[in-house]
Design an enzyme around this catalytic site. Structure first.
Site, PDB file in Angstrom:
ATOM      1  N   ARG A 150       0.838  -1.200   0.000  1.00  0.00           N
ATOM      2  CA  ARG A 150       0.000   0.000   0.000  1.00  0.00           C
ATOM      3  C   ARG A 150       0.871   1.247   0.000  1.00  0.00           C
ATOM      4  NH1 ARG A 150      -4.740   0.497  -1.660  1.00  0.00           N
ATOM      5  NH2 ARG A 150      -5.392  -1.310  -0.389  1.00  0.00           N
ATOM      6  N   ARG A 163       2.724  -6.568  -9.880  1.00  0.00           N
ATOM      7  CA  ARG A 163       2.981  -5.972  -8.567  1.00  0.00           C
ATOM      8  C   ARG A 163       3.114  -7.020  -7.465  1.00  0.00           C
ATOM      9  NH1 ARG A 163      -2.633  -3.359  -6.285  1.00  0.00           N
ATOM     10  NH2 ARG A 163      -3.947  -5.198  -6.567  1.00  0.00           N
ATOM     11  N   HIS A 168       0.858   3.275 -10.613  1.00  0.00           N
ATOM     12  CA  HIS A 168      -0.167   3.672  -9.638  1.00  0.00           C
ATOM     13  C   HIS A 168       0.468   4.534  -8.539  1.00  0.00           C
ATOM     14  CE1 HIS A 168      -3.542   3.594  -7.071  1.00  0.00           C
ATOM     15  NE2 HIS A 168      -3.752   2.296  -6.932  1.00  0.00           N
ATOM     16  N   ASP A 209     -12.469   8.682  -7.432  1.00  0.00           N
ATOM     17  CA  ASP A 209     -11.976   7.571  -8.257  1.00  0.00           C
ATOM     18  C   ASP A 209     -12.365   7.887  -9.688  1.00  0.00           C
ATOM     19  OD1 ASP A 209     -11.005   5.263  -9.325  1.00  0.00           O
ATOM     20  OD2 ASP A 209     -12.233   3.892  -8.124  1.00  0.00           O
ATOM     21  N   GLU A 220      -2.056   8.819 -11.458  1.00  0.00           N
ATOM     22  CA  GLU A 220      -1.313   7.726 -12.091  1.00  0.00           C
ATOM     23  C   GLU A 220      -1.468   7.707 -13.607  1.00  0.00           C
ATOM     24  OE1 GLU A 220      -3.526   3.906 -10.905  1.00  0.00           O
ATOM     25  OE2 GLU A 220      -4.180   5.378  -9.426  1.00  0.00           O
TER      26      GLU A 220
END
Length: 296
Positions: free
Chosen positions: A74, A102, A171, A214, A273
């Protein structure tokens, strides 16, 4: 921002770069250069820290991030690849969100440095494990240039005999002083609101933070600016090879729902991002495609 990790040195990789590990044996690559500090994990080739000399950290890392070589970390800059968000149903069921890059162990490549910068590369290639998730042959390379600016370049090379298609994102979690202190410009005129059934909306000239966001800005400019009056700085985010800039903050309830983010973590971060979220990029056999972001 990484002192709490209690890393110990395993060996020097160059005058400014060390291989480190934590008490669980998770490996990190730490850069301590006159121009900047940075740190990566080999798990995910994941940048978790960048701080130019005499500046506040540019990259945000959760104080409760989990480092176990399994879970995505995170904060920092997770690499979403070869899909963004949920995988296409045609790929099958039970696949990880945002792809497998990732959550994979990458190999450390070349390290070069001089008085102005450090250049580090990491590679991930296809294997039986990746073939069980995605049927393509590939070589994925992340090249990082660490100086008074940060440049991350993700190169997707098709090493197979058939075309491959991919979506992706760098990201990037950015460190901020407080939501009410920041303003973002250059995102573009329209966006897809993922919090409102993916409705396409007209964007305001400036994005300010007063609740969860978002949003997928689908006509971004090449340079997005993050002005932070609390830190008395403006970050320029310059991207290439993308079709979208994603803006995201979980806000109060979102942060509370995450076990790897403090309840107040949303107050010092925002994600901007560089991403490929619209039409997948097709890479022909033997060809490559570049997705990059530079923070200055």
């Amino acid at each position: 921002m990484i002192d709490h990790l209690n890393l110990t040195s395993k060996r020097d990789l160059s005058p400014s770069v060390q291989l480190m590990s934590d008490e669980k044996g998770v490996e990190f690559v730490k850069v301590q250069h006159p121009k900047a500090q940075a740190c990566f994990t080999l798990h995910g080739a994941h940048l978790i820290h960048f701080q130019a000399q005499d500046q506040a950290p540019a990259i945000w890392l959760s104080k409760t991030a989990i480092f176990d070589n399994k879970k995505a970390i995170r904060g920092g800059v997770p690499i979403c690849w070869p899909w963004f968000g949920a995988p296409a149903p045609s790929l099958g069921e039970g696949l990880p969100s945002h792809g497998f890059a990732r959550n994979s162990l990458w190999q450390l490549g070349d390290i070069k440095e001089d008085e102005q910068q450090v250049v580090i590369s990491f590679t991930l290639t296809d294997s039986p494990a990746t073939h069980s998730l995605w049927p393509h042959q590939f070589e994925l390379t992340l090249t990082a240039i660490i100086s008074d600016t940060l440049q991350l370049s993700l190169i997707t090379k098709n090493t197979g005999s058939q075309p491959l298609q991919y979506l992706a994102a760098l990201h990037t979690y950015l460190n901020i002083s407080a939501p009410e202190q920041v303003e973002v410009t250059g995102l573009g005129p329209t966006y897809i609101d993922s919090l409102d059934n993916k409705a396409i909306k007209n964007a305001a000239a400036n994005l300010t933070l007063s609740g969860p966001v978002d949003s997928l800005y689908i006509e971004p400019t090449n340079i997005v600016k993050l002005a932070d009056s609390g830190l008395a700085r403006e970050l320029n985010i310059t991207s290439q090879g993308h079709d979208t800039i994603v803006a995201w903050t979980p806000w109060v309830e979102g942060a509370k729902s995450m076990g790897d983010m403090p309840d107040d973590g949303y107050q010092t971060m925002v994600c901007l991002e560089a991403a490929i979220t619209g039409n997948a990029v097709t890479v022909a056999p033997g060809e490559s495609h570049l997705l990059s972001t530079t923070i200055s």
